[in-house]
Write an enzyme that holds these catalytic residues in place. Structure first.
Site, mmCIF file in Angstrom:
data_model
loop_
_atom_site.group_PDB
_atom_site.id
_atom_site.type_symbol
_atom_site.label_atom_id
_atom_site.label_comp_id
_atom_site.label_asym_id
_atom_site.label_seq_id
_atom_site.Cartn_x
_atom_site.Cartn_y
_atom_site.Cartn_z
ATOM 1 N N ASN A 316 -5.831 14.572 -9.711
ATOM 2 C CA ASN A 316 -5.798 15.485 -8.567
ATOM 3 C C ASN A 316 -5.687 16.934 -9.009
ATOM 4 O OD1 ASN A 316 -5.993 13.503 -6.561
ATOM 5 N ND2 ASN A 316 -3.798 13.068 -6.701
ATOM 6 N N HIS A 318 -3.397 18.506 -10.662
ATOM 7 C CA HIS A 318 -2.094 19.172 -10.736
ATOM 8 C C HIS A 318 -1.236 18.474 -11.786
ATOM 9 C CE1 HIS A 318 -0.564 16.427 -7.270
ATOM 10 N NE2 HIS A 318 -0.182 15.927 -8.419
ATOM 11 N N CYS A 353 2.387 23.705 -10.035
ATOM 12 C CA CYS A 353 1.936 24.797 -10.890
ATOM 13 C C CYS A 353 0.513 24.515 -11.332
ATOM 14 C CB CYS A 353 2.861 24.972 -12.091
ATOM 15 S SG CYS A 353 2.847 23.590 -13.255
#
Length: 419
Positions: A316, A318, A353
Site C-alpha cells: 500500500n 506506506h 510517514c
C-alpha cells in the site's frame, strides 16, 4: 501357420537346402538336422570350430554347393541346439520397467495417503496451501510458526519484531483463507472497488515469555467490532508443545482511502463482507486507558536521522507498522536492552510517514535512575516517533522486566581466540 507367418514377418528364416532335407544325424543321442555337418570325436577343452574352406567346384561352368569339408566339435559334453528364434522369445525383458513403474506408483500412493483429505467441516476448514486453518465454527484462524535462527537476538530469544510479524502474517492469512482477500494488502473485494485499505490506530501487546530458537508457536486470531467504524483484532500466542500462553495482543483498525490518505467510514457493502466473521468477545488484553503524553526535546534519549528504505514499504506504499516498533526502540538505552526484556507495549499510530521522510526517535525512562538501569527492577518508558518538523507518527509506552538469565553477558564472556 499363423504363428509361423507372424514370426517370419519379424525375423527372416533361411530355408533348408535340398541336400539337408530329411537327413538327420545322431549327435549325443539326439537327432539333429545338421545340413551336411559331420560331427567328429570330441575332446577336452572348449568348443572349437574349424572349417576348411574351398572354392566351390564347377560342373559344366555352373557353381554347385558342396558340404563343408570338415568340422571339429570339441567339448566335454555335446550341447543342445539353440532354440528356434520366434517372436515371443525375442521380446525384451519388461521386468525392470514394470518394477520401476510399480515403485513410482507405490511412492505416489504413500504421499497421497499422508495428505489430509478429510471433508471440510464448518469447525475446521483445511487450508490447501498449508498456511493455517480456520477453527471454532469458522471464526478463528490458527497458524503455527517455527522460530528460525535469524529471528532471535543477542539474548537468544525471538525479538519483539519477530512476534509482531507473526501477528501481521496471521491477520492477512485469515482474510485470505476466509476468501475475503482482494488485490490489496488485506483489503476485501468491496474495499478494493472503493480504494479503501486498513490502517492500525492502536496496538497493545503483552509478552509473558519469549520463545527461543527451534520452538514452535501457535497463533490464534479473530476479529470483533470496535465502535461504529472500527474493527478490533485479537491474537493469542501459545507454545504448541505445552499450551502455555506466551503473548497476547489486541489492536484497533480503521479504513483509509488509498488515494486521498484520509480516514473513511465503513461502507455498508464492506460491512456486509466482514460482519459474519465478527466474534462477540472482550479483548484479550485489558485496555490501558492511561493517556500517552507527548515527549519533547527534554527526553532522556534521542536518535535522529531515521529514514525508511524501499524494503520498509508494504504494497500500500506506506511503512509497515512493525517497522515503527524497531524505530521506537532505536532510542532505548543500551543498559536497558542488555538487562531487561520488553514485557508490555502500547502504541498509538497517529499518521503515516512517506518514503522520503526523516524521523526522530525519543525515549524517556521513568521510575528509575537512568544511571542504574542494570540494577533496577521493572522499568517503564515513554516513546515518541516524529518527523523532523515535529509531526507525530507514533506515541508509545513500554514496560520492561529483568531478564531471567542475562544471556547477553554469557555471550560476552566467550574467550577470545588464542594465538
Amino acid at each position: 501357420m499363423v504363428a509361423t507367418a507372424a514370426t517370419a514377418s519379424f525375423f527372416p528364416v533361411t530355408s533348408p537346402s535340398a541336400d539337408s532335407g530329411g537327413k538327420a544325424k545322431k549327435l549325443g543321442g539326439r537327432a539333429a538336422n545338421l545340413g551336411g555337418l559331420k560331427p567328429k570325436q570330441v575332446s577336452s577343452g572348449g568348443l572349437h570350430v574349424k572349417a576348411n574352406a574351398q572354392a566351390p567346384p564347377k560342373v559344366n561352368g555352373t557353381v554347385v554347393a558342396t558340404p563343408v569339408e570338415s568340422v571339429k566339435l570339441e567339448d566335454d559334453f555335446p550341447s543342445a541346439p539353440p532354440p528356434a528364434r520366434t517372436f515371443i522369445n525375442q521380446l525384451p525383458d519388461w521386468s525392470m520397467l514394470l518394477a520401476a513403474i510399480t515403485t513410482v506408483f507405490l511412492a505416489a500412493e504413500k504421499q497421497w495417503m499422508m495428505l489430509d483429505w478429510k471433508p471440510r467441516r464448518p469447525d475446521m476448514l483445511i487450508d490447501p496451501f498449508g498456511i493455517g486453518k480456520i477453527v471454532q465454527d469458522g471464526l478463528v484462524f490458527r497458524q503455527n510458526f517455527s522460530i528460525r535462527s535469524y529471528e532471535i537476538g543477542a539474548d537468544r530469544t525471538a525479538s519483539i519484531e519477530t512476534l509482531m510479524n507473526h501477528l501481521q502474517e496471521t491477520a492477512l492469512n485469515h482474510v485470505k483463507t476466509a476468501g475475503l482477500l482482494g488485490d490489496g494488502f488485506g483489503s476485501t473485494p468491496e474495499m478494493c472497488k472503493k480504494n479503501l485499505i486498513w490502517v492500525v490506530t492502536r496496538m497493545q501487546v503483552v509478552v509473558d515469555r519469549y520463545p527461543t530458537w527451534g520452538d514452535v508457536v501457535q497463533v490464534d486470531t479473530w476479529v470483533s467490532a470496535s465502535g461504529k467504524n472500527g474493527m478490533r483484532r485479537d491474537w493469542l500466542v501459545r507454545d504448541i508443545n505445552t499450551g502455555e500462553i506466551l503473548t497476547r495482543a489486541s489492536s484497533v483498525w480503521v479504513m483509509m482511502n488509498k488515494l486521498t490518505r484520509r480516514l473513511s467510514k465503513i461502507p455498508e457493502e464492506v460491512r456486509g463482507e466482514i460482519e459474519p466473521y465478527f466474534v462477540d468477545s472482550p479483548p484479550v488484553v485489558e485496555e490501558d486507558n492511561r493517556k500517552l503524553h507527548k515527549l519533547d526535546d527534554t527526553a532522556d534519549f534521542k536518535r535522529t536521522g531515521l529514514s525508511p528504505r524501499w524494503s520498509d514499504l508494504d504494497v500500500n506504499q506506506h511503512v509497515n507498522n512493525v517497522k515503527y516498533v524497531g524505530w521506537i526502540l532505536e532510542s532505548a538505552p543500551q543498559p536497558l536492552l542488555e538487562n531487561h526484556e520488553l514485557c508490555a507495549m502500547t502504541l498509538e499510530y497517529r499518521r503515516e510517514c512517506g518514503r522520503n521522510s526523516v524521523l526522530e526517535s525519543l525515549t524517556d525512562v521513568s521510575g528509575v535512575d537512568v544511571g542504574n538501569l542494570a540494577d533496577g527492577g521493572f522499568v517503564e518508558c515513554k516513546h515518541l516517533l516524529r518527523l523532523e518538523d515535529g509531526s507525530e507518527i507514533v506515541r508509545g509506552r513500554t514496560e520492561w522486566r529483568p531478564k531471567p538469565v542475562n544471556n547477553f553477558a554469557v555471550l560476552s564472556q566467550v574467550p577470545a581466540e588464542s594465538t
